[in-house]
Design a protein around this motif. Structure first.
Motif, PDB file in Angstrom:
ATOM      1  N   VAL A 245     -15.483  15.833  -8.996  1.00  0.00           N
ATOM      2  CA  VAL A 245     -15.604  14.710  -8.079  1.00  0.00           C
ATOM      3  C   VAL A 245     -16.690  14.974  -7.040  1.00  0.00           C
ATOM      4  CG1 VAL A 245     -14.382  13.340  -6.343  1.00  0.00           C
ATOM      5  CG2 VAL A 245     -13.205  14.036  -8.441  1.00  0.00           C
ATOM      6  N   ILE A 246     -16.742  16.188  -6.528  1.00  0.00           N
ATOM      7  CA  ILE A 246     -17.763  16.547  -5.541  1.00  0.00           C
ATOM      8  C   ILE A 246     -19.160  16.431  -6.144  1.00  0.00           C
ATOM      9  CG2 ILE A 246     -18.671  18.455  -4.155  1.00  0.00           C
ATOM     10  CD1 ILE A 246     -15.837  19.369  -3.702  1.00  0.00           C
ATOM     11  N   VAL A 247     -19.315  16.897  -7.364  1.00  0.00           N
ATOM     12  CA  VAL A 247     -20.626  16.849  -8.018  1.00  0.00           C
ATOM     13  C   VAL A 247     -21.086  15.405  -8.212  1.00  0.00           C
ATOM     14  CG1 VAL A 247     -21.863  17.382 -10.141  1.00  0.00           C
ATOM     15  CG2 VAL A 247     -20.311  19.070  -9.158  1.00  0.00           C
ATOM     16  N   VAL A 248     -20.218  14.566  -8.761  1.00  0.00           N
ATOM     17  CA  VAL A 248     -20.586  13.169  -9.024  1.00  0.00           C
ATOM     18  C   VAL A 248     -20.839  12.426  -7.718  1.00  0.00           C
ATOM     19  CG1 VAL A 248     -19.795  10.992 -10.015  1.00  0.00           C
ATOM     20  CG2 VAL A 248     -19.348  13.136 -11.206  1.00  0.00           C
ATOM     21  N   ALA A 249     -20.019  12.678  -6.692  1.00  0.00           N
ATOM     22  CA  ALA A 249     -20.201  11.984  -5.411  1.00  0.00           C
ATOM     23  C   ALA A 249     -21.507  12.392  -4.748  1.00  0.00           C
ATOM     24  CB  ALA A 249     -19.020  12.300  -4.492  1.00  0.00           C
ATOM     25  N   THR A 250     -21.894  13.655  -4.850  1.00  0.00           N
ATOM     26  CA  THR A 250     -23.145  14.109  -4.240  1.00  0.00           C
ATOM     27  C   THR A 250     -24.349  13.443  -4.884  1.00  0.00           C
ATOM     28  OG1 THR A 250     -22.093  16.256  -3.801  1.00  0.00           O
ATOM     29  CG2 THR A 250     -24.484  16.136  -3.602  1.00  0.00           C
ATOM     30  N   ILE A 251     -24.332  13.354  -6.206  1.00  0.00           N
ATOM     31  CA  ILE A 251     -25.434  12.692  -6.898  1.00  0.00           C
ATOM     32  C   ILE A 251     -25.438  11.191  -6.608  1.00  0.00           C
ATOM     33  CG2 ILE A 251     -26.423  12.179  -9.161  1.00  0.00           C
ATOM     34  CD1 ILE A 251     -25.320  14.821 -10.159  1.00  0.00           C
ATOM     35  N   ASP A 314     -27.564  18.142  -8.370  1.00  0.00           N
ATOM     36  CA  ASP A 314     -27.829  18.962  -9.557  1.00  0.00           C
ATOM     37  C   ASP A 314     -27.552  20.436  -9.285  1.00  0.00           C
ATOM     38  OD1 ASP A 314     -28.532  16.756 -11.019  1.00  0.00           O
ATOM     39  OD2 ASP A 314     -30.689  16.970 -10.659  1.00  0.00           O
ATOM     40  N   ALA A 315     -27.940  20.918  -8.109  1.00  0.00           N
ATOM     41  CA  ALA A 315     -27.691  22.317  -7.769  1.00  0.00           C
ATOM     42  C   ALA A 315     -26.199  22.597  -7.648  1.00  0.00           C
ATOM     43  CB  ALA A 315     -28.406  22.674  -6.462  1.00  0.00           C
ATOM     44  N   ASP A 318     -24.662  22.722 -11.188  1.00  0.00           N
ATOM     45  CA  ASP A 318     -24.934  23.980 -11.873  1.00  0.00           C
ATOM     46  C   ASP A 318     -24.089  25.113 -11.315  1.00  0.00           C
ATOM     47  OD1 ASP A 318     -26.794  22.580 -13.327  1.00  0.00           O
ATOM     48  OD2 ASP A 318     -28.515  23.269 -12.146  1.00  0.00           O
ATOM     49  N   ALA A 319     -23.849  25.106 -10.008  1.00  0.00           N
ATOM     50  CA  ALA A 319     -23.078  26.190  -9.403  1.00  0.00           C
ATOM     51  C   ALA A 319     -21.593  26.095  -9.722  1.00  0.00           C
ATOM     52  CB  ALA A 319     -23.282  26.190  -7.896  1.00  0.00           C
ATOM     53  N   LEU A 320     -21.073  24.885  -9.886  1.00  0.00           N
ATOM     54  CA  LEU A 320     -19.653  24.687 -10.105  1.00  0.00           C
ATOM     55  C   LEU A 320     -19.285  24.614 -11.587  1.00  0.00           C
ATOM     56  CD1 LEU A 320     -18.744  22.081  -7.347  1.00  0.00           C
ATOM     57  CD2 LEU A 320     -18.274  24.530  -7.352  1.00  0.00           C
TER      58      LEU A 320
END
Length: 325
Positions: A245-251, A314-315, A318-320
């Motif tokens: 969720v964090i990844v998608v929300a950031t993008i 994206d960063a 990749d980290a998560l």
């Protein structure tokens, strides 16, 4: 008798193989006993997914550059007067479409307004819309998706059909229809529209992550020990399902900033006298031949902002992502 027992050990130690064996054991013991930077051994410092992700992010130049750009944007959004002393609403028609001058590095637009000042103040609107819309989308989508994925059954089927309906609505067309009847000059109608059409994406991500997490052994063990549904969801499932969720929300944050500029450009988002990059781009489009600088600077600021948030997402992805380790 003791001499005879010592002879084989001495013979092995005297060979090159025995020396290598002794050296290997010594090195292994040294590695196990070597304290870390905080004084604790490696076995005393268990690392989680989040600590590993933060360590990778600190070494990623893409994350560092994008984070610095975003921090600068947040700074000028909160304190625009720190880098400009003018007013974005102060215009002089006698200077309309003029180029760069001392004290006005970006020149003037078609109404004689300082392009530099309006570009700086436009960051406040874009960052506010992006951050607030992302928070609303993440909270609403995560709650609905987590509940549907955890309980399943009829609630899951109903939510899935509702998300299908929202996915079928074109975003720009929906904005033209819904926002055209609203006369407010604040950012809240735009934020509400983005939350209304943006939550289904986060909801599906959260639903899938919760369905995957609740099948793990530690969740089944906690359920067998009598843990309630709220405890299972909040203490065991949610912390392990929040990463996607964090990844998608950031993008998506960068996408929401571009969407606000698009709606403002079309005249249904923010409206004058509000200051927005989309409004400035729309106003400068007819003068692109005579005053291209009035279009270049707000467009460049918008592109850099959206790119910074996408690179940050994206960063973080990749980290998560454990598969990339």
């Amino acid at each position: 008798m003791s001499d005879r027992h010592d002879e084989p050990e001495a013979a092995i130690a005297g060979t090159s193989m025995g020396g290598a064996m002794d050296l290997g054991v010594d090195e292994a013991e040294t590695l196990e006993k070597t304290p870390g930077p905080d004084g604790a051994g490696p076995e005393d410092r268990p690392r989680s997914l989040w600590s590993d992700a933060w360590r990778d992010l600190r070494r990623n130049p893409v994350f560092i550059v994008s984070a610095l750009v975003i921090l600068f944007l947040v700074f000028i959004s909160l304190w625009p007067s720190a880098i400009t002393s003018g007013s974005p609403l102060k215009c002089d028609l006698s200077k309309a479409q003029e180029g760069s001058q001392p004290g006005h590095p970006f020149g003037f637009d078609g109404q004689g307004c300082d392009v530099y000042t309006r570009t700086v103040y436009g960051a406040r609107t874009s960052v506010a819309v992006g951050v607030l819309a992302t928070l609303g989308v993440a909270v609403l989508g995560s709650v609905l998706g987590a509940l549907a994925g955890f309980f399943g059954g009829i609630s899951d089927s109903v939510l899935s059909r509702i998300t299908d309906v929202f996915f079928a609505i074109p975003v720009v067309l929906g904005g033209l229809v819904l926002l055209s009847v609203i006369t407010s000059n604040t950012v809240w109608p735009v934020i509400g529209f983005i939350v209304l059409l943006g939550w289904p994406q986060i909801s599906r991500i959260a639903r899938g992550a919760v369905i995957t997490a609740k099948q793990n052994d530690y969740v089944q063990a906690a359920r067998a020990l009598g843990a309630s549904n709220s405890r299972l969801l909040l203490r065991h499932i949610a912390p392990n399902a929040v990463a996607p969720v964090i990844v998608v929300a950031t993008i998506a944050l960068g996408t929401y900033i571009a969407l606000e500029a698009t709606l403002s450009y079309l005249g249904v988002g923010l409206k004058p006298p509000s200051v927005s990059w989309g409004i400035d781009i729309s106003a400068a489009s007819p003068y692109i031949r005579n005053a291209p600088h009035a279009l270049l600077w707000p467009s460049g600021a918008l592109a850099i902002t959206v790119l910074a948030f996408i690179m940050l997402g994206d960063a973080v992805r990749d980290a998560l992502d454990p598969k990339l380790r």
